[in-house]
Structure formats: C-alpha cells, structure tokens
Design a protein around this motif. Structure first.
Motif, PDB file in Angstrom:
ATOM      1  N   LYS A   1       2.341   1.755  -3.473  1.00 31.50           N
ATOM      2  CA  LYS A   1       1.314   2.258  -4.394  1.00 31.50           C
ATOM      3  C   LYS A   1       1.056   3.746  -4.155  1.00 31.50           C
ATOM      4  O   LYS A   1       0.899   4.526  -5.099  1.00 31.50           O
TER       5      LYS A   1
ATOM      6  N   VAL B   1      -1.442   5.861   5.497  1.00 36.05           N
ATOM      7  CA  VAL B   1      -0.990   4.509   5.143  1.00 36.05           C
ATOM      8  C   VAL B   1      -0.202   3.974   6.333  1.00 36.05           C
ATOM      9  O   VAL B   1       0.863   4.502   6.661  1.00 36.05           O
TER      10      VAL B   1
ATOM     11  N   GLU C   1       0.831  -1.201   0.000  1.00 37.03           N
ATOM     12  CA  GLU C   1       0.000   0.000   0.000  1.00 37.03           C
ATOM     13  C   GLU C   1       0.869   1.258   0.000  1.00 37.03           C
ATOM     14  O   GLU C   1       0.562   2.237  -0.692  1.00 37.03           O
TER      15      GLU C   1
END
Length: 252
Positions: free
Chosen positions: A23, A137, A20
């Motif tokens: 990304k 995140v 994550e």
C-alpha cells in the motif's frame, strides 16, 4: 512537506512484502531506488522486480548511485561521513523530483530498525532544515528468515538473545552472560575468534532468495565449511548477505 516512507522489504523476496508495504509503495509520489555499483546490481534488480510486481498505478521511480564508504579511515568516522553523503544524495533527488513535496518511498532491506541506518540518515535531512515527516513500514528481518529456514526457535526457553555484529564479536569475543548470539554484518568468519567447544551455529546466505544457502552444525565441525562456502559464493555473485545464530549447547 515531504512524507518519507522507509519501507521494510524483507530479504528481497517479493513474497515477503506485507500488505502495508505494498500500500505504501502504491501511495508514493516518488520511489527512490539506490544503486550500489555493478558488483551489486542484483540488489537494484530486486527492487526493480518488486516495483514491477506490486505497483498498480504509474509511480515515478528514480534511480541514483550511492556514494561509497571510505575504507582508509577509522570505522565510525568513515560511517558518519558516508551517512552525510547519502543524506545529501537523498536530498538532491527529493528536491529535483519532488519539489512540491509529497510522499517519497525508499525500500529498505529487512526492517529499517534493525542494523540499518536509514532512520539515522533521515534524521540528517530534518536537521538540515528539510520539512520532513518520517514513516516506517516494518519488514521481515533476515533474523526471522534465518530461524524459519532452519526451522528453529530464536531463543532457549525463557532465555534472552543477544544481537551483535561481526565487528563487535571480533573485538570483544563472546558477550558475558549470553546464551544465544545472533551475528549480523560479519565480513566473514568472525566466529573464528571463539572457542568452538559447546557452540552450535545456524548460518544462512541470500536468505529468502533463489540463491539461498544454509549450513548448520557444531561450530568446530562446520566453521571451515562456512568460510569456504562464503568465499565461493561472494566470488560467484560479487556480493553476499549472510547472518548466523550461535548457541551454547549443554551436553547431558
């Protein structure tokens, strides 16, 4: 509209980044990379290394110098003023380099929710009128890396864990009712205020990095060793990040 992504990057080891996080970095229009002075240049270098390893397309990376916290004022007031200054730095960089809005990323050591002020600083931007949405995140924390490095569980069976700071430990001593204590942000040797009898410590510095150092044992036996090692490591590297776990050991 600015979408601000606070991305937990663990303890600086690129292998600790989640998919994550990778990304989110690749989806950014702008990555802000703070510098904390020459003595902590390693921290900026680690962020640069992460960008070099995980970015799969060109992303604008802008470096900026962080203001320093005043050390001649009461702690909480000095920190509040410091956060105001950092928020203004963020806003200046965002308005200059992302004037049309978009996705802005900041890499945060560990996780943005655990003894980190990035979320509080971001709140200041919104309160000041910046059109802002904040996304988090999660990242691997130094506490997780500490227990993994020592191959120990965080808690006793079915028992709670208290997380605190070195400052609080110095001021208030061992928290009432605590069995296991995780201590972060210690300027060095706060455990010295404790009666070491029956306490075991697991200490780690530069966790997850090539420079990682681990010491554990009965607090009475290793306290001086930890303080000496910390002093030498800080002199060697110019900075230090460390954390430790203290636990009451029941003798048979």
């Amino acid at each position: 509209m600015i979408d601000l992504h606070l991305i937990g990057i663990g303890t600086g080891n690129p292998d600790h980044l989640t998919r994550e996080a990778i990304k989110a970095l690749n989806a950014a229009d702008l990555i802000l990379l703070p510098r904390k002075g020459a003595e902590k240049s390693d921290l900026a270098d680690l962020r640069r290394q992460i960008c070099a390893e995980v970015l799969e397309r060109p992303v604008q990376v802008v470096e900026f110098d962080l203001p320093r916290r005043a050390t001649d004022q009461p702690y909480l007031g000095a920190v509040a003023d410091w956060h105001d200054d950092i928020a203004q730095c963020w806003r200046t960089q965002i308005e200059e380099h992302a004037p049309q809005g978009g996705h802005v990323a900041l890499m945060v050591w560990g996780d943005p929710s655990l003894y980190d002020s990035s979320l509080r600083i971001a709140e200041r931007l919104g309160a000041a009128g910046l059109d802002l949405r904040v996304h988090v995140v999660p990242g691997i924390t130094s506490l997780q890396v500490l227990t993994a490095a020592h191959a120990i569980p965080l808690n006793k069976l079915a028992a709670p864990v208290t997380i605190t700071t070195g400052r609080r430990l110095r001021e208030a001593g061992w928290p009432e009712g605590a069995q296991t204590l995780a201590v972060m942000l210690d300027s060095g040797g706060a455990f010295s205020v404790l009666d070491p009898e029956g306490l075991h410590i697991w200490w780690g510095a530069y966790l997850g990095m090539a420079e990682q150092v681990l010491i554990h044992g009965a607090l009475a036996d290793v306290a001086a060793e930890i303080i000496d090692a910390r002093t030498q490591l800080r002199a060697q590297h110019g900075w230090i990040m460390d954390i430790y776990l203290l636990q009451q050991i029941e003798h048979p």
